[in-house]
Design an enzyme around this catalytic site. Sequence first.
Site, PDB file in Angstrom:
ATOM      1  N   GLY A   1      70.770  23.823 -25.147  1.00 53.35           N
ATOM      2  CA  GLY A   1      69.966  22.627 -25.314  1.00 53.35           C
ATOM      3  C   GLY A   1      69.546  22.380 -26.809  1.00 53.35           C
ATOM      4  O   GLY A   1      69.527  21.461 -27.159  1.00 53.35           O
TER       5      GLY A   1
ATOM      6  N   TYR B   1      72.983  32.389  -8.002  1.00 53.95           N
ATOM      7  CA  TYR B   1      73.197  31.585  -9.175  1.00 53.95           C
ATOM      8  C   TYR B   1      74.455  30.927  -9.060  1.00 53.95           C
ATOM      9  O   TYR B   1      74.522  29.555  -9.436  1.00 53.95           O
ATOM     10  CB  TYR B   1      73.097  32.353 -10.429  1.00 53.95           C
ATOM     11  CG  TYR B   1      73.606  32.044 -11.458  1.00 53.95           C
ATOM     12  CD1 TYR B   1      72.501  31.411 -12.393  1.00 53.95           C
ATOM     13  CD2 TYR B   1      74.774  31.740 -12.342  1.00 53.95           C
ATOM     14  CE1 TYR B   1      72.612  30.665 -13.482  1.00 53.95           C
ATOM     15  CE2 TYR B   1      74.795  31.196 -13.408  1.00 53.95           C
ATOM     16  CZ  TYR B   1      73.933  30.733 -14.136  1.00 53.95           C
ATOM     17  OH  TYR B   1      74.302  30.031 -15.454  1.00 53.95           O
TER      18      TYR B   1
HETATM   19  N1  LIG Z   1      74.294  31.644 -21.905  1.00 53.83           N
HETATM   20  C1  LIG Z   1      75.208  31.600 -20.796  1.00 53.83           C
HETATM   21  O1  LIG Z   1      76.231  32.490 -21.011  1.00 53.83           O
HETATM   22  C2  LIG Z   1      75.601  30.572 -19.941  1.00 53.83           C
HETATM   23  C3  LIG Z   1      76.767  30.348 -19.286  1.00 53.83           C
HETATM   24  C4  LIG Z   1      76.869  29.368 -18.244  1.00 53.83           C
HETATM   25  C5  LIG Z   1      75.893  28.395 -18.243  1.00 53.83           C
HETATM   26  N2  LIG Z   1      74.601  28.781 -18.736  1.00 53.83           N
HETATM   27  C6  LIG Z   1      73.652  27.808 -18.344  1.00 53.83           C
HETATM   28  O2  LIG Z   1      73.236  27.087 -19.405  1.00 53.83           O
HETATM   29  C7  LIG Z   1      71.799  26.610 -19.597  1.00 53.83           C
HETATM   30  C8  LIG Z   1      71.048  26.715 -20.646  1.00 53.83           C
HETATM   31  O3  LIG Z   1      70.979  28.300 -20.590  1.00 53.83           O
HETATM   32  P1  LIG Z   1      71.172  29.014 -22.220  1.00 53.83           P
HETATM   33  O4  LIG Z   1      72.246  29.817 -21.889  1.00 53.83           O
HETATM   34  O5  LIG Z   1      71.028  28.146 -23.374  1.00 53.83           O
HETATM   35  O6  LIG Z   1      69.901  29.846 -22.205  1.00 53.83           O
HETATM   36  P2  LIG Z   1      68.422  29.769 -22.946  1.00 53.83           P
HETATM   37  O7  LIG Z   1      68.879  30.024 -24.532  1.00 53.83           O
HETATM   38  O8  LIG Z   1      67.590  30.811 -22.218  1.00 53.83           O
HETATM   39  O9  LIG Z   1      67.846  28.528 -22.879  1.00 53.83           O
HETATM   40  C9  LIG Z   1      67.334  28.021 -22.016  1.00 53.83           C
HETATM   41  C10 LIG Z   1      66.514  26.616 -22.069  1.00 53.83           C
HETATM   42  O10 LIG Z   1      66.070  26.237 -20.832  1.00 53.83           O
HETATM   43  C11 LIG Z   1      64.537  26.161 -20.888  1.00 53.83           C
HETATM   44  N3  LIG Z   1      64.143  26.499 -19.366  1.00 53.83           N
HETATM   45  C12 LIG Z   1      64.087  27.771 -18.834  1.00 53.83           C
HETATM   46  N4  LIG Z   1      63.734  27.247 -17.434  1.00 53.83           N
HETATM   47  C13 LIG Z   1      63.187  25.821 -17.682  1.00 53.83           C
HETATM   48  C14 LIG Z   1      62.224  25.187 -16.653  1.00 53.83           C
HETATM   49  N5  LIG Z   1      61.974  25.803 -15.332  1.00 53.83           N
HETATM   50  N6  LIG Z   1      61.909  24.058 -17.065  1.00 53.83           N
HETATM   51  C15 LIG Z   1      62.328  23.640 -18.365  1.00 53.83           C
HETATM   52  N7  LIG Z   1      63.086  24.329 -19.225  1.00 53.83           N
HETATM   53  C16 LIG Z   1      63.361  25.524 -18.663  1.00 53.83           C
HETATM   54  C17 LIG Z   1      64.099  27.075 -21.910  1.00 53.83           C
HETATM   55  O11 LIG Z   1      63.054  26.776 -22.509  1.00 53.83           O
HETATM   56  P3  LIG Z   1      61.587  27.360 -22.268  1.00 53.83           P
HETATM   57  O12 LIG Z   1      61.837  28.737 -22.446  1.00 53.83           O
HETATM   58  O13 LIG Z   1      61.020  26.897 -23.515  1.00 53.83           O
HETATM   59  O14 LIG Z   1      61.069  26.968 -21.071  1.00 53.83           O
HETATM   60  C18 LIG Z   1      65.330  27.072 -22.899  1.00 53.83           C
HETATM   61  O15 LIG Z   1      65.079  26.032 -23.725  1.00 53.83           O
HETATM   62  C19 LIG Z   1      71.396  27.102 -18.198  1.00 53.83           C
HETATM   63  O16 LIG Z   1      71.467  25.996 -17.096  1.00 53.83           O
HETATM   64  C20 LIG Z   1      72.087  28.234 -17.823  1.00 53.83           C
HETATM   65  O17 LIG Z   1      72.280  28.572 -16.375  1.00 53.83           O
HETATM   66  C21 LIG Z   1      74.487  29.629 -19.469  1.00 53.83           C
END
Ligand SMILES: NC(=O)c1ccc[n+]([C@@H]2O[C@H](COP(=O)([O-])OP(=O)(O)OC[C@H]3O[C@@H](n4cnc5c(N)ncnc54)[C@H](OP(=O)(O)O)[C@@H]3O)[C@@H](O)[C@H]2O)c1
Length: 251
Positions: free
Chosen positions: A19, A150
């Site tokens: 994001g 998940y």
């Molecule tokens: N990393 C991977 O390998 C991977 C693979 C496939 C899909 N995804 C998906 O990608 C998306 C982003 O994750 P990321 O990997 O970029 O992880 P990340 O670095 O942990 O970032 C997650 C973001 O979501 C926010 N967040 C978490 N829970 C929240 C809530 N309840 N309300 C509002 N904001 C929330 C966090 O902000 P705060 O901590 O400030 O709340 C942070 O900005 C997720 O939907 C995840 O399932 C990730």
Amino acid sequence: MQRFINQYALITGGTNGMGYAVAEQFIGEGGTAIITGRSEETVLKATEKLGRKAVGIVSDAGNMKDLMHLQNEIKQYTENIDLVFANAGYGKFKPIENVDPEDFDELFNILVKGPFFTVQQMLPLMKKGSSVIFNTSVATEISMPNFSVYSAAKSAVQSFVKTFATELLERGIRVNAISPGHIKTNIFNNTGLNKEQIEDAVQHIIPTIPFKRQGDPSEIANTVLFLASREASYIHGAEIKVDAGISVIRS
Ligand SMILES: NC(=O)c1ccc[n+]([C@@H]2O[C@H](COP(=O)([O-])OP(=O)(O)OC[C@H]3O[C@@H](n4cnc5c(N)ncnc54)[C@H](OP(=O)(O)O)[C@@H]3O)[C@@H](O)[C@H]2O)c1
């Protein structure tokens, strides 16, 4: 390129990871990014880094009250949203026997109800030519132990891509998704694993990735911005895998 001059994006979960990378690139191409996160501290830190074209809103994507306030909060800054990147989320991974109803509700609230009601609330601000991009996951394609809830939640989002694309067709709002593979973000920080366990998990994952490395959040952002741009004007109802081929190449 300056593809997003005078445009506004709502990026849920924009304080970190994918994001944040999308917000950074969107601003870099002339737009204004409205990002959300769960705490004042993380939101403030991110907006300070992103600069004056970033707006931060503390809003929990798993909390219905916050979701229902989002439209009014955004209207303080703009009446038009050109891109919704429904991205906020994290994973909690447990064996089937250990999943309790609270775990189940927590993940479905943030990963399914969150994107659904975020988009619902933004629709009055979205004009013809705007776009919605959901964030699904490689976990819908590859069966992994401990991923039952998940993966099911992300599969529900896959379904939204099709139904929203159908329903929003008449309004000229394009609806697509990106499906990331293993991306180097803070995703494991919400799982309850400690630093060593996270490192261990990553070291086990890397050999299974065809490119033998995790993806960089900027590689996801490149695809999200492409999907949001005019260059993707004929792409609707699609889910683009950004996963180094892991969903089709078995190691
Ligand atoms: N990393 C991977 O390998 C991977 C693979 C496939 C899909 N995804 C998906 O990608 C998306 C982003 O994750 P990321 O990997 O970029 O992880 P990340 O670095 O942990 O970032 C997650 C973001 O979501 C926010 N967040 C978490 N829970 C929240 C809530 N309840 N309300 C509002 N904001 C929330 C966090 O902000 P705060 O901590 O400030 O709340 C942070 O900005 C997720 O939907 C995840 O399932 C990730």
